[in-house]
Scaffold this motif. Structure first.
Motif, PDB file in Angstrom:
ATOM      1  N   ASP A  18       0.849  -1.036  -0.059  1.00 58.93           N
ATOM      2  CA  ASP A  18       0.138   0.205  -0.057  1.00 58.93           C
ATOM      3  C   ASP A  18       1.047   1.346   0.091  1.00 58.93           C
ATOM      4  O   ASP A  18       0.535   2.392  -0.454  1.00 58.93           O
ATOM      5  CB  ASP A  18      -0.980   0.051   1.195  1.00 58.93           C
ATOM      6  N   LYS A  22       0.172   2.766  -4.908  1.00 59.66           N
ATOM      7  CA  LYS A  22      -0.673   3.733  -5.420  1.00 59.66           C
ATOM      8  C   LYS A  22       0.022   4.163  -6.646  1.00 59.66           C
ATOM      9  O   LYS A  22      -0.841   4.104  -7.862  1.00 59.66           O
ATOM     10  CB  LYS A  22      -1.044   4.742  -4.386  1.00 59.66           C
ATOM     11  N   SER A  25       0.745   1.175  -9.146  1.00 60.15           N
ATOM     12  CA  SER A  25      -0.233   0.607 -10.013  1.00 60.15           C
ATOM     13  C   SER A  25      -0.922   1.545 -11.160  1.00 60.15           C
ATOM     14  O   SER A  25      -1.198   0.661 -12.150  1.00 60.15           O
ATOM     15  CB  SER A  25      -1.357   0.392  -8.918  1.00 60.15           C
ATOM     16  N   CYS A  76      -8.048  -4.963  -4.944  1.00 64.07           N
ATOM     17  CA  CYS A  76      -8.496  -3.892  -3.981  1.00 64.07           C
ATOM     18  C   CYS A  76      -7.661  -2.642  -3.686  1.00 64.07           C
ATOM     19  O   CYS A  76      -8.020  -1.805  -2.899  1.00 64.07           O
ATOM     20  CB  CYS A  76      -8.851  -4.624  -2.835  1.00 64.07           C
ATOM     21  N   LYS A  77      -6.262  -2.887  -4.118  1.00 67.20           N
ATOM     22  CA  LYS A  77      -5.297  -1.638  -3.740  1.00 67.20           C
ATOM     23  C   LYS A  77      -5.252  -0.608  -4.614  1.00 67.20           C
ATOM     24  O   LYS A  77      -4.547   0.261  -4.615  1.00 67.20           O
ATOM     25  CB  LYS A  77      -4.024  -2.396  -3.518  1.00 67.20           C
ATOM     26  N   GLU A  79      -6.606   2.062  -6.721  1.00 64.69           N
ATOM     27  CA  GLU A  79      -7.652   3.131  -6.553  1.00 64.69           C
ATOM     28  C   GLU A  79      -8.150   3.733  -7.999  1.00 64.69           C
ATOM     29  O   GLU A  79      -9.392   4.415  -7.930  1.00 64.69           O
ATOM     30  CB  GLU A  79      -7.043   4.378  -5.840  1.00 64.69           C
ATOM     31  N   ASP A  80      -7.297   3.859  -9.033  1.00 61.98           N
ATOM     32  CA  ASP A  80      -8.017   4.241 -10.090  1.00 61.98           C
ATOM     33  C   ASP A  80      -8.685   3.168 -11.015  1.00 61.98           C
ATOM     34  O   ASP A  80      -8.277   2.285 -11.853  1.00 61.98           O
ATOM     35  CB  ASP A  80      -6.850   4.623 -11.069  1.00 61.98           C
ATOM     36  N   GLU A  81     -10.013   3.156 -10.348  1.00 60.43           N
ATOM     37  CA  GLU A  81     -10.919   2.047 -11.106  1.00 60.43           C
ATOM     38  C   GLU A  81     -11.200   2.431 -12.396  1.00 60.43           C
ATOM     39  O   GLU A  81     -11.681   1.611 -13.210  1.00 60.43           O
ATOM     40  CB  GLU A  81     -12.238   2.036 -10.301  1.00 60.43           C
TER      41      GLU A  81
END
Length: 417
Positions: A18, A22, A25, A76-77, A79-81
């Motif tokens: 984590d 971010k 990823s 799940c880690k 954030e940029d869906e």
């Protein structure tokens, strides 16, 4: 690296935790999208990424697989869906050739067959190992069977793609070396013709080998992404990332040495940093070395020197090797982008050293003339850790040097010749 080792665990944390994940990823998603959308004609898109040892290539390859297959713990880690939604879910075949070995053609071929056989077991495909069948046949059958099962294009990820060729190069008989390399290239050629079954292929490794020769078509068209600006910090850690993510540990290590945080980070950078993988010259540090530092109370030892570089050691044993042209000289060609042949001729040794991290870009010179631009480079030894490793391979340092801290108080000069 042993996947059960503390260093591997810390490296995995560095690459996919984590704390740093971010930012990484987003770059990883962008890399996948690039491979998804790059047009190819008559074959799947075939992409190559190389980095020196210790830069987490295997972990990134595993993360790419998990993202494509929508592994919950990995997803799940992210954030940029929005970016994630652009990537279609795909079934992957992930091969790892790290353990491919053999002293002769028979052992080499059997090692490849065993590796592919494991994929049949993992994917619950009934098969019996036929010693008369070729690795090419087995890879083709594996792809065809899984394509028919899922009824959609697959993604192939081959980690440590370069190990089979490197192993063959160490064979004493040159004819046997060529035969083994051709067996391997013939197997890879299956990927070129699987355009309806495979969307794209990602090859990862440490060395950029030529994947076609006059005896085997292999993979003649491979897109090398290793020097792309978008990937310059995906593999590797910036000094700011280390300071922000591990401030508490860094503060303790600095205090134990009666140094300020700034002084300690400068020493860390001098020991394990200054790698540049694009013409932007953004400097990054080796993640595996940082993992070692974190696991060893901040000790700045020559960690890379414990690794095995058999090809480099063999080539450097030649008393006529002259590398005076490589280090600290302006006006160099882009040697980092050259492919390596199994005979390693002329300046290919320099290209090999750059790809393995024993030299790095330190300056880029652009010369613009009438209608065209040329790029010229200056290469330097990146840091004290790689310099010590290089000297160990040349048998110019004693074995007990591995237990001594690097002398970061002196100027880092690259004695590459």
């Amino acid at each position: 690296m042993n996947s059960a080792s503390p260093t591997y665990s810390t490296l995995q944390e560095l690459v996919v935790s984590d704390k740093i994940y971010k930012d990484k990823s987003v770059k990883m998603l962008s890399l996948i999208l690039q491979m998804e959308h790059t047009k190819s004609y008559g074959s799947p898109g075939i992409f190559l990424i190389t980095r020196p040892r210790g830069f987490g290539l295997s972990l990134v390859a595993k993360s790419v697989e998990k993202i494509l297959e929508r592994d919950r713990e990995t997803i799940c880690k992210i954030e940029d869906e929005g970016l994630l939604r652009e990537i279609p879910q795909r079934h992957c075949i992930k091969l790892d050739f790290k353990k491919i070995k053999g002293a002769d053609t028979k052992e080499f071929t059997h090692s490849l067959l065993n590796n592919l056989q494991e994929q049949f077991w993992l994917n619950h495909i009934e098969t019996h190992l036929d010693t008369y069948a070729t690795p090419k046949f087995y890879l083709s059958k594996l792809i065809d069977t899984l394509f028919k099962r899922y009824k959609e294009q697959l993604v192939i990820i081959i980690d440590n793609y370069d190990i089979p060729i490197a192993n063959a190069m160490l064979m004493e008989n040159s004819e046997m070396t060529l035969e083994c390399v051709c067996i391997y290239l013939d197997m890879l050629n299956v990927l070129k013709t699987a355009v309806s079954q495979v969307k794209w292929v990602m090859l990862t490794g440490h060395i950029k080998f030529a994947l076609a020769n006059e005896f085997s078509e292999g993979l003649p068209f491979v897109q090398d992404l290793s020097n792309e600006k978008s990937l310059e910090t995906l593999f590797g850690l910036t000094l700011n990332e280390i300071e922000e993510s591990y401030h508490t540990q860094i503060e303790k290590f600095a205090h134990d040495r009666n140094m300020s945080i700034e002084e300690y980070l400068k020493a860390v950078n001098k020991c394990y940093g200054n790698f540049a993988f694009s013409d932007s010259l953004i400097k990054v540090l080796c993640p595996a070395c940082i993992a070692h530092v974190l696991n060893n109370n901040g000790l700045l030892l020559p960690y890379s020197a414990t690794a095995n570089y058999p090809i480099v050691k063999k080539l450097l044993s030649n008393e006529f090797v002259d590398l005076s042209y490589l280090y600290d000289k302006d006006g160099q060609d882009p040697l980092f982008s050259n492919s390596i042949d199994i005979t390693v001729e002329k300046k290919q040794l320099a290209s090999l050293l750059i790809q393995l991290g024993f030299a790095t870009r330190a300056r880029v010179l652009l010369n613009t003339d009438e209608g065209y631009t040329t790029w010229r480079y200056r290469f330097e030894m990146p840091n004290l850790d790689m310099q010590a490793t290089f000297l160990m391979l040349k048998n110019e340092l004693p074995e007990d040097y591995l237990t001594k801290e690097l002398d970061y108080s002196t100027k880092n000069s690259a004695e590459g010749n």
